[in-house]
Design a protein around this motif. Sequence first.
Motif, mmCIF file in Angstrom:
data_model
loop_
_atom_site.group_PDB
_atom_site.id
_atom_site.type_symbol
_atom_site.label_atom_id
_atom_site.label_comp_id
_atom_site.label_asym_id
_atom_site.label_seq_id
_atom_site.Cartn_x
_atom_site.Cartn_y
_atom_site.Cartn_z
ATOM 1 N N SER A 551 0.834 -1.195 0.000
ATOM 2 C CA SER A 551 0.000 0.000 0.000
ATOM 3 C C SER A 551 0.868 1.245 0.000
ATOM 4 O O SER A 551 2.051 1.191 0.306
ATOM 5 C CB SER A 551 -0.911 0.030 1.230
ATOM 6 N N SER A 581 4.102 8.437 0.841
ATOM 7 C CA SER A 581 4.680 7.474 1.782
ATOM 8 C C SER A 581 5.897 6.791 1.175
ATOM 9 O O SER A 581 6.742 6.281 1.881
ATOM 10 C CB SER A 581 3.626 6.437 2.174
ATOM 11 N N TYR A 634 7.521 1.158 -0.601
ATOM 12 C CA TYR A 634 8.576 0.847 0.381
ATOM 13 C C TYR A 634 9.978 0.977 -0.222
ATOM 14 O O TYR A 634 10.942 0.472 0.332
ATOM 15 C CB TYR A 634 8.395 -0.569 0.978
ATOM 16 N N SER B 29 -5.173 10.604 9.833
ATOM 17 C CA SER B 29 -4.234 10.296 8.755
ATOM 18 C C SER B 29 -4.080 11.488 7.822
ATOM 19 O O SER B 29 -3.550 11.372 6.741
ATOM 20 C CB SER B 29 -4.719 9.084 7.980
ATOM 21 N N ASP B 34 3.069 7.578 7.000
ATOM 22 C CA ASP B 34 3.698 6.339 7.439
ATOM 23 C C ASP B 34 3.353 5.211 6.475
ATOM 24 O O ASP B 34 2.321 5.221 5.813
ATOM 25 C CB ASP B 34 3.250 5.987 8.852
ATOM 26 N N GLU B 35 4.234 4.241 6.398
ATOM 27 C CA GLU B 35 4.024 3.125 5.478
ATOM 28 C C GLU B 35 3.600 1.880 6.243
ATOM 29 O O GLU B 35 4.181 1.549 7.270
ATOM 30 C CB GLU B 35 5.311 2.847 4.681
ATOM 31 N N THR B 36 2.576 1.225 5.734
ATOM 32 C CA THR B 36 2.129 -0.032 6.325
ATOM 33 C C THR B 36 2.659 -1.152 5.444
ATOM 34 O O THR B 36 2.413 -1.163 4.249
ATOM 35 C CB THR B 36 0.591 -0.092 6.345
ATOM 36 N N TYR B 38 2.941 -5.138 4.289
ATOM 37 C CA TYR B 38 2.149 -6.372 4.301
ATOM 38 C C TYR B 38 3.019 -7.553 3.906
ATOM 39 O O TYR B 38 3.452 -8.317 4.746
ATOM 40 C CB TYR B 38 0.945 -6.230 3.364
ATOM 41 N N SER B 45 9.211 -4.597 12.048
ATOM 42 C CA SER B 45 8.167 -5.623 12.118
ATOM 43 C C SER B 45 8.770 -7.016 12.275
ATOM 44 O O SER B 45 8.041 -8.005 12.372
ATOM 45 C CB SER B 45 7.291 -5.563 10.854
#
Lengths: 979, 546
Positions: A551, A581, A634, B29, B34-36, B38, B45
């Motif tokens: 995401s 992001s 990312y 938000s 910020d980056e989530t 997965y 993490s």
Amino acid sequence: MTKKVKSGSQRLLLLFLILYATLPALSQNVTVTGKVIDSKDNKALEGVSIMVKDSKTGTQTKSDGSFSISLPAGTKRLVVSLVGYESQEVSLGSSSSLTISMVRSEKAIEDVVVIGYGVTRKTDVTSAITSIKEKDFNKGAVISPMSLIQGKVPGLVIVNSNASDPNGQSSMQLRGISTLKGSTSPFVVIDGIPGGNLNNLSPEDVESIDVLRDGSAAAIYGTRGSNGVVIVTTKKAKSGTASFNYDGYVYTDIPKDFPKLLTAAEYREYADVYKRTNPTFVLNDGGANTDWFKELTKTPVSKVHNFSVSSGTDKSSIRAAVSVRELDGLALNTWRKIVNTRLSFTQKALDNKLSIQGNIATSFLNYLKSDNTIFGDAMDRNPTFPVFNPDGSYFEDPLDSKGNPYARRQQTEDGERIKHINGSIKATLDLFAGLKASGFFSFQRRDVSSYYYQSRDAFLSRLNGQNGNASRSATFSYDRTFEYTIDYAKRFGKHYVTGLAGYSYQDFMSEDFNASNRNFLTDAFAYNNLGAGQAFAAGTAGAGLGSGKSSSKLIAFFGRAIYNYDERYLLTASLRREGSSKFGINHKWGLFPSVSLGWRIINERFMAKNNIFDNLKLRVGYGVTGNQEGIDNYGSLATLSTGASFLWDNTFVPTYGASRNPNPDLRWEKKAEYNLGIDFALRGDRVSGSIDLYSRETSDLLIDATAPVPSLIHQTILVNLGKMKNTGVELAMTVKIIENNKLSWTNSVTFSYNKNLLQSVTYGAATSAPVDHYSLPQNMGAAFRREVGQPIGNFYGKVFKEFDVPNNKWVFYTNADDPTLDAQNKKIIGNGMPKMFASMSNNLSYGRFDMTIFLRGTFMFELLNIMDLVYTNRGRYSNNFLRKGLDIPISSYAYSNYFIERGDFVKLDNVTLGYNFNTSKIKYLKRARIYASGQNLLTITKYSGIDPDIQVNGLEPGLAMMNFYPRATTLTLGVSLGF
Amino acid sequence: MMKNILPKIKNRYTAIALVSMGCLSLINSCTKLDETVYSSITAESFFKTREEVIANYIRPFSHIVGSYQYRIWHLNTLTTDETSMPYKDGTPPADGGDQIVGFHWHTWTKDDGEIKNTWDALYRGVGYTNATITNMQGIDFEKLRVGLDKQAVLADLKVYRAWYYFMIMDMFGNVPIIEKVGDPLYPPTAERKDVFAYIEKEILENMDKLQDKGAANTYGHMTKAVAWALLAKLYLNAEIYTGKLTESGLQPGTSRWDDCVKYCDKVLNYTGGGGYQLDANWNDPFKIKNELSKENIFVVIYDTTYATEMRWNYKNLHAEHQKTYGFGFTPTNRAMTHNNFYKLFGNTDKRQQQWLVGPQFAADGVTPLKCLTGAQKGKPLVLDPLFVNAPGDTATMLTAKEFHGARNVKYEFQKGSKISQMSNDAPVFRLADIYLMKAEALMRKNGGAASEDVVTLVNNMRARDFAANDPLGKYTTSTLTLDELLNERAREFAWEGWRRNDLVRFSKFTSGTWWDKKPSAAWRVVFPIPAASISINPNLKQNPGY
């Protein structure tokens, strides 16, 4: 949404006129009163401007359509105007009370130009923006909405490299290439949805396409504006109408110019020649005379139906459209089926102060993927081989390595089903005196389900012992946008100011899942029972599982002010502060400013007496934009991934370590652009156009640079470095050659010239060495060289001297013969990126007939004919080779300028002839038109290959591929009815 | 008047409030980027469980798999008389083409991509180790119940890193030392003697914290004995490593023969985990299941599925050997050995069995293998270690043919194995080397002469290679010269990647000639710092001569 904003701008105009009207008049001798109504429904029109001709005295109508104006002495004519209606002049007779009936303008939409987050009057535009309306769209069979404007926008290069392939995607590039990694495609906004997907849009639903060409216009889109912005506005219901429309057409593709290979007869004849050098050769004669291209193609018939209904009142309007498209490809087993629906509505409330506009669109798509490799394999196929054995099974040659391409196409099922849905809603509230607030929400979600099966019996499946090869995959993506804006417009005397401030939030999510398996007992399952294959359980090749999810988000604050002084001096300034992001922690946010100035020279007093110009405007603009497409989610972070396994407790376990060199400084590519433009119209608007000069410099180019090892772990790092420059000139001009009641002929031309230069690529202490890229087949090395001080797209190779037949060798010039050759005896032998593009459209009408003739040309570039490079090699005999190869007396592969040709061409792209029936006597029919269209009719070129109209966008332009989708002339018959 | 305006104002503010609330609903938000993650993971993490800690701990150890038997081996072997990868019937060697030929001729340049790739592979290993050390230092082993001694883990990693620096310093001379990823981004070159001192310090500081042989999860890791073996190797070459690299060659530094002997003795007298013993047969350390070897001290672990870059089943053998070994692929016939080296092996030396020469046969031992290309096509494949069978032959690195050269089969092949999928582990240090290192140190200390003790030591090492009554199997104080010791090292460690190291120590690397290799410049005792690396990092200094 656009409809909404448009009505907003009407309000601005109204406000403007109210203020105008309050200006003190010079003298007040006569007062005239009256009412303005719509010519069709006789409804009162509010906000109509009533101006004394050649003066600045005027007023505007009230909500009941009435007006009252005091006229200076000697006033003879009034000018009456309203956005959406034809302006008219009214002679003042003796009567002091007038009823003026206004006619709706077909041209209404032309008065405004869509800019980011709103619309503006065309006259107020200070940037390079091209607005193409429906009537100017390309006609005929249109697969992608972008094909509607191919060749129409100066500087915007749209290429359909797969020509008539129903699954072909067009690529876009504006004002040259300005990235080394990211996408070159302009940012697309559809009805306010940023990042809209053009593939889900029926071309027939498009009302207008506006292209923000320069940096000052695109800067409001911040980190996504560098490649320009394409704003698509779909059709909405017009108030006061109710209509039902049907548009349909059928078309077929007629293949032209297949590659000329040896025919079966020539093939047999050549055996004797081949035996001279290969005495042991024995002709493998399959006994047939097969034209493989004929076998792999068909005569397709594609059908497109569009239905739309729309109705509108002052308070609400609604439009619904359904499009059913069954596209059939020229290539065997290639088709695409689409059902698109689109619903849009507008509802006004709170005394018209609140307006809600919504859209929802769905697209269901199913298609079999095109496989161009079958055409490459056809080039290699022995023409004496039959397609089928006498018993009806596919003929396969045991000595073959590729197999029968016809069989492969039939034995492989490779397709996708896509469900796409998007929707948006926008609420706008008039607060007070020129201040409006809007909230906008939109979403897009897309489900793609892919399937693949190659049967057990397929040649390659047998050769590799696959026993059937099945896979499925599913991807799902979802993005949401929330935007809040405040608009303001006010006139103070000669000063007219509009302002915009906004906030935008967008998030993106995508996930995917895939599975594959092999070794099936039966073909009966195809791809529908993956578990039945044995390869997965056995852990053998070709079986696997995978899934992923990621995401990102984008947040922006933006503002814009437009200032107009006395309709002469214009200023637009915008600022966007945007963060992603994806950016590195040290550069999360960027600032994207722009400023542009306009001088409407035509409104200067000294121009009052000129009788040449009807419009003359000078524009100058500067804007900073970004491009972030080169950064993956990312991309700046220190992520971990699996490395090779290692022993732990006597078994091999996965290890985890750094997956990339993190770059906390990672950020957008930054482009600063200057634009200088002139808009002009002369001779009673019969000649109009614009000229733009630009210089765009991109810095912080994203590139996977060689990393310092040590101290970093991985050999490359994604960094911002390097500079690239594009400079160019663009021209668009329309000439109304003939315009009278019976006959009209309008000629429009566009022209663009762009020069690209890679200025620097420096990381650490090093200027990057030249990068050779695009590996040619048969180990012929790289086709391109990218180096500082040169443009993108340089072909780099040897220079042909002669053939050395006895040694079966190419002889090239060396640097001893030619000092321009480098130590490798190579030099720049061409450039695949065209520097010049031009187009010409002719729109003719005679009585009820109309006709368009569209020509498009691309100039100043070279092509590398990879098809010839490989398939002219007579050494391929025993398979087949191009007849051209008979002129090359040797059979060795080498890349040189021998296979580089000038690619310049002019194409008769489209001729359409239509007839509009007289429907005045038919009760329920408002409009009826039939037309016939031909596309890709004629190409004028010196290029010796199949078609020079190939991919010229991107970093590897000008490659004429070995595997190509056959070129075709497309013939269309269509009907358009309105009820 | 006021009456009229007030409700209007109220409406206005209500409207503004409504619109603002739309934004407020998102306020959390509103400006956060910020980056989530997965399907990706970040350090934040990760490191939540014992398994995750271990997965990162062992990451550096699997990195070497891809290069140890590939480029690292190429640079240390193809540059010597031990093995060459010539053109074969006009086809340039894979894995680097003319650069590979240049290794043989000692004509490599600072622009060689293969040298750059080797440099990168080694320093990437340092990088992975640095990253893991930083990660491990920040992890609370107790809290996560890792169940390992954190100090032992860190010692393992640091000595492992020291081994990397040993290889880098041995091959490249003056090199940068870096202990943290990206800090500094452009590390400066250190003098070779300083790198030597750094390696020594790292091992001495950490060796006592290392585990003993036989403790859980020590195979392929650094144990006490591995650290001593590495120290012994370091001290054996101390004169070279502490010397100065100049344009006219290496000016020797200080020798450390006693230290070498000291750490050899520590290994020889080691009893932890049963200590080390010479295996019964010369080829036991190279068997498919050589993890059972009692002789191997430190190995790079390979596996048919999980660590598959052990390349000897395809690189060295002729395509036709597929029929001999029943491989599931066709070998590529690249590496071969010249008679110069092959002839060092006497007929009664069992170690001669590691070479394939003469007529070749399929698995049945009867069906002759055939040549496949050129004029010799169809004739029986007779391997000729140039130019034994045809004395008049003039084949060079550029004109060699498919049948030229002896082929090494030191590592046992698995029948039916797939390309580069072998589970034989690659020994780095084994007890035989400790024997010969000690012998050499003692001889050099003694002016090059062998004492009775040294002769016994060497004879004991090679007793397994000869019949008990074979006089050729026994050295005497007069036959065991330093040159003979070098030849013995050639026989014992052929194909194990030590030949360049040995030749440099015996001053024969650049001056020596073999096949069509002529004497090369004395400064070629180390490889160049890759020019491409210097162009990015100007703090790197090129080695003299390049």
